[in-house]
Design a protein around this motif. Structure first.
Motif, mmCIF file in Angstrom:
data_model
loop_
_atom_site.group_PDB
_atom_site.id
_atom_site.type_symbol
_atom_site.label_atom_id
_atom_site.label_comp_id
_atom_site.label_asym_id
_atom_site.label_seq_id
_atom_site.Cartn_x
_atom_site.Cartn_y
_atom_site.Cartn_z
ATOM 1 N N PHE A 53 0.831 -1.203 0.000
ATOM 2 C CA PHE A 53 0.000 0.000 0.000
ATOM 3 C C PHE A 53 0.873 1.263 0.000
ATOM 4 C CE2 PHE A 53 -4.689 0.179 1.284
ATOM 5 C CZ PHE A 53 -5.021 -0.787 0.360
ATOM 6 N N ASN A 54 1.926 1.255 0.810
ATOM 7 C CA ASN A 54 2.812 2.408 0.872
ATOM 8 C C ASN A 54 3.521 2.653 -0.453
ATOM 9 O OD1 ASN A 54 2.256 3.109 3.539
ATOM 10 N ND2 ASN A 54 3.831 1.756 4.365
ATOM 11 N N LEU A 55 3.790 1.594 -1.175
ATOM 12 C CA LEU A 55 4.382 1.732 -2.507
ATOM 13 C C LEU A 55 3.371 2.294 -3.501
ATOM 14 C CD1 LEU A 55 6.337 -1.652 -2.687
ATOM 15 C CD2 LEU A 55 7.348 0.626 -2.478
ATOM 16 N N LEU A 56 2.168 1.777 -3.472
ATOM 17 C CA LEU A 56 1.135 2.217 -4.422
ATOM 18 C C LEU A 56 0.798 3.691 -4.247
ATOM 19 C CD1 LEU A 56 -1.298 -0.839 -4.261
ATOM 20 C CD2 LEU A 56 0.136 -0.179 -6.202
ATOM 21 N N THR A 57 0.802 4.165 -3.004
ATOM 22 C CA THR A 57 0.428 5.554 -2.734
ATOM 23 C C THR A 57 1.656 6.441 -2.553
ATOM 24 O OG1 THR A 57 0.103 4.889 -0.416
ATOM 25 C CG2 THR A 57 -1.841 5.059 -1.792
ATOM 26 N N ARG A 58 2.834 5.878 -2.848
ATOM 27 C CA ARG A 58 4.081 6.623 -2.941
ATOM 28 C C ARG A 58 4.563 7.189 -1.609
ATOM 29 N NH1 ARG A 58 6.686 5.447 -4.481
ATOM 30 N NH2 ARG A 58 7.930 6.853 -5.754
ATOM 31 N N PHE A 59 4.199 6.517 -0.510
ATOM 32 C CA PHE A 59 4.814 6.849 0.764
ATOM 33 C C PHE A 59 6.160 6.144 0.889
ATOM 34 C CE2 PHE A 59 0.458 8.007 1.519
ATOM 35 C CZ PHE A 59 0.558 9.127 2.332
ATOM 36 N N LEU A 60 6.385 5.170 0.005
ATOM 37 C CA LEU A 60 7.672 4.502 -0.104
ATOM 38 C C LEU A 60 8.089 4.470 -1.569
ATOM 39 C CD1 LEU A 60 7.360 1.335 2.206
ATOM 40 C CD2 LEU A 60 8.795 3.345 2.625
ATOM 41 N N GLN A 61 9.385 4.550 -1.801
ATOM 42 C CA GLN A 61 9.937 4.440 -3.151
ATOM 43 C C GLN A 61 10.288 2.973 -3.416
ATOM 44 O OE1 GLN A 61 10.417 6.759 -5.533
ATOM 45 N NE2 GLN A 61 11.383 5.326 -6.954
ATOM 46 N N PRO A 62 9.782 2.390 -4.509
ATOM 47 C CA PRO A 62 10.142 0.997 -4.784
ATOM 48 C C PRO A 62 11.617 0.836 -5.101
ATOM 49 C CG PRO A 62 8.905 1.945 -6.623
ATOM 50 C CD PRO A 62 8.861 2.942 -5.513
ATOM 51 N N THR A 63 12.154 -0.305 -4.732
ATOM 52 C CA THR A 63 13.518 -0.629 -5.094
ATOM 53 C C THR A 63 13.623 -0.869 -6.591
ATOM 54 O OG1 THR A 63 13.840 -1.622 -2.909
ATOM 55 C CG2 THR A 63 15.434 -2.209 -4.620
ATOM 56 N N SER A 64 12.601 -1.520 -7.133
ATOM 57 C CA SER A 64 12.523 -1.733 -8.576
ATOM 58 C C SER A 64 11.080 -2.063 -8.937
ATOM 59 C CB SER A 64 13.463 -2.858 -9.033
ATOM 60 O OG SER A 64 13.102 -4.089 -8.408
ATOM 61 N N GLY A 65 10.796 -2.073 -10.221
ATOM 62 C CA GLY A 65 9.449 -2.368 -10.698
ATOM 63 C C GLY A 65 8.700 -1.106 -11.082
ATOM 64 N N GLN A 66 7.466 -1.292 -11.572
ATOM 65 C CA GLN A 66 6.663 -0.184 -12.073
ATOM 66 C C GLN A 66 5.242 -0.237 -11.511
ATOM 67 O OE1 GLN A 66 7.595 -1.255 -16.300
ATOM 68 N NE2 GLN A 66 7.721 0.972 -16.562
ATOM 69 N N ILE A 67 4.627 0.962 -11.422
ATOM 70 C CA ILE A 67 3.230 1.102 -11.011
ATOM 71 C C ILE A 67 2.500 1.891 -12.100
ATOM 72 C CG2 ILE A 67 1.631 1.919 -9.232
ATOM 73 C CD1 ILE A 67 4.099 2.021 -7.322
ATOM 74 N N PHE A 68 1.377 1.353 -12.564
ATOM 75 C CA PHE A 68 0.569 2.023 -13.584
ATOM 76 C C PHE A 68 -0.818 2.332 -13.032
ATOM 77 C CE2 PHE A 68 3.629 -0.522 -15.948
ATOM 78 C CZ PHE A 68 4.090 0.370 -16.904
ATOM 79 N N TYR A 69 -1.284 3.546 -13.303
ATOM 80 C CA TYR A 69 -2.634 3.954 -12.934
ATOM 81 C C TYR A 69 -3.334 4.489 -14.178
ATOM 82 C CZ TYR A 69 -6.386 6.676 -10.730
ATOM 83 O OH TYR A 69 -7.611 7.195 -10.389
ATOM 84 N N LYS A 70 -4.393 3.817 -14.573
ATOM 85 C CA LYS A 70 -5.124 4.149 -15.797
ATOM 86 C C LYS A 70 -4.168 4.231 -16.998
ATOM 87 C CE LYS A 70 -7.436 7.778 -14.306
ATOM 88 N NZ LYS A 70 -8.491 8.848 -14.236
ATOM 89 N N GLY A 71 -3.226 3.290 -17.036
ATOM 90 C CA GLY A 71 -2.306 3.187 -18.150
ATOM 91 C C GLY A 71 -1.098 4.096 -18.071
ATOM 92 N N GLN A 72 -1.036 4.978 -17.062
ATOM 93 C CA GLN A 72 0.074 5.917 -16.928
ATOM 94 C C GLN A 72 1.065 5.412 -15.893
ATOM 95 O OE1 GLN A 72 -1.081 9.855 -15.699
ATOM 96 N NE2 GLN A 72 0.927 10.744 -16.116
#
Length: 255
Positions: A53-72
């Protein structure tokens, strides 16, 4: 060239990883959430749910990987920018202003949505529609009679209901709920579950929840995490009958 996100999903992660030194809290998470659904993220303590959850809402920075919201690709967006794009989170611990009334808490959220500083002294012509909107939101969560009560004086279950009202004031397209029924008695659990169901109409909800009865009643789809990895996905009937899930919750094998 990397593969484009699937247009059938409003929220999607690709091989998301979060490490804290040598400890990997989230390990290759590829989550897909369809629009207009209630999607639950479950798993035992330490499974990586809140970190995700913290990764999805950007309270944490991922070590690697990607997050897409509505294709962005939103992997490098800040948390405020995420909220402005329509993805709003509530927290495991109720996050309301204890020394303000229920009505004032919702007014703060409504003015935040309009990107203006909360002011008691705005003209009545400006404040009247906001007061009316706040009362409608309080009524929708069963708190209109408590509009003048300080948030800190509300019962725990009613504070969580107030938090849902303030979340709805931000008009989220995707609502992320972190343990919404944690610490509640049976009566409050039922009330909050009903609120989540009604609040989810016309929007997408991603929910971390420990109460499997609530998960079974509300969820269209479920993702089960263990040790930061997905071990099962599907409907409640599908995941509850999965041998790996049974071993995680019942301890029949070392998974």
């Amino acid at each position: 060239m990397s593969q484009l996100p699937n247009s059938h999903y409003i929220l999607e992660t690709r091989n998301l990883v979060k490490s804290f030194g040598s400890f990997v809290a989230v390990n290759g998470l590829s989550l897909r959430v369809r629009p207009g659904t209630i999607h639950s993220l479950i798993g035992p303590n330490g499974a990586g749910k809140t970190t995700a959850f913290n990764l999805l809402t950007r309270f944490l920075q991922p070590t690697s990987g990607q997050i897409f919201y509505k294709g962005q690709d939103i992997t490098h967006f800040g948390s405020a920018r995420i909220a402005q794009h329509g993805m709003v989170r509530s927290f495991q611990i109720s996050a309301v202003f204890a020394h303000m009334s229920a009505h004032e808490n919702v007014l703060v959220a409504l003015q935040r949505k309009k990107r203006c500083v909360y002011k008691f002294w705005l003209s009545e012509s400006i404040l009247k529609p906001l007061h009316e909107h706040a009362d409608r939101l309080l009524d929708s969560v069963g708190l209109l009679a408590d509009r003048g009560t300080l948030a800190g004086q509300l019962s725990y279950g009613r504070r969580r209901a107030l938090e849902i009202a303030t979340t709805l004031a931000l008009e989220p397209e995707v609502m992320l709920l972190d343990e919404p029924t944690a610490g509640m008695g049976h009566e409050d659990v039922g009330r909050i579950a009903d609120l989540i169901k009604s609040a989810s109409a016309g929007r997408t909800t991603l929910m971390v929840e420990h109460n499997l009865s609530v998960v079974a009643d509300l969820s269209d789809s479920i993702t089960v995490l263990s040790r930061g990895q997905i071990v099962a996905e599907g409907s409640y009937a599908e995941v509850s009958g999965n041998p790996d899930v049974m071993s995680i919750y019942l301890g029949t094998t070392d998974v």
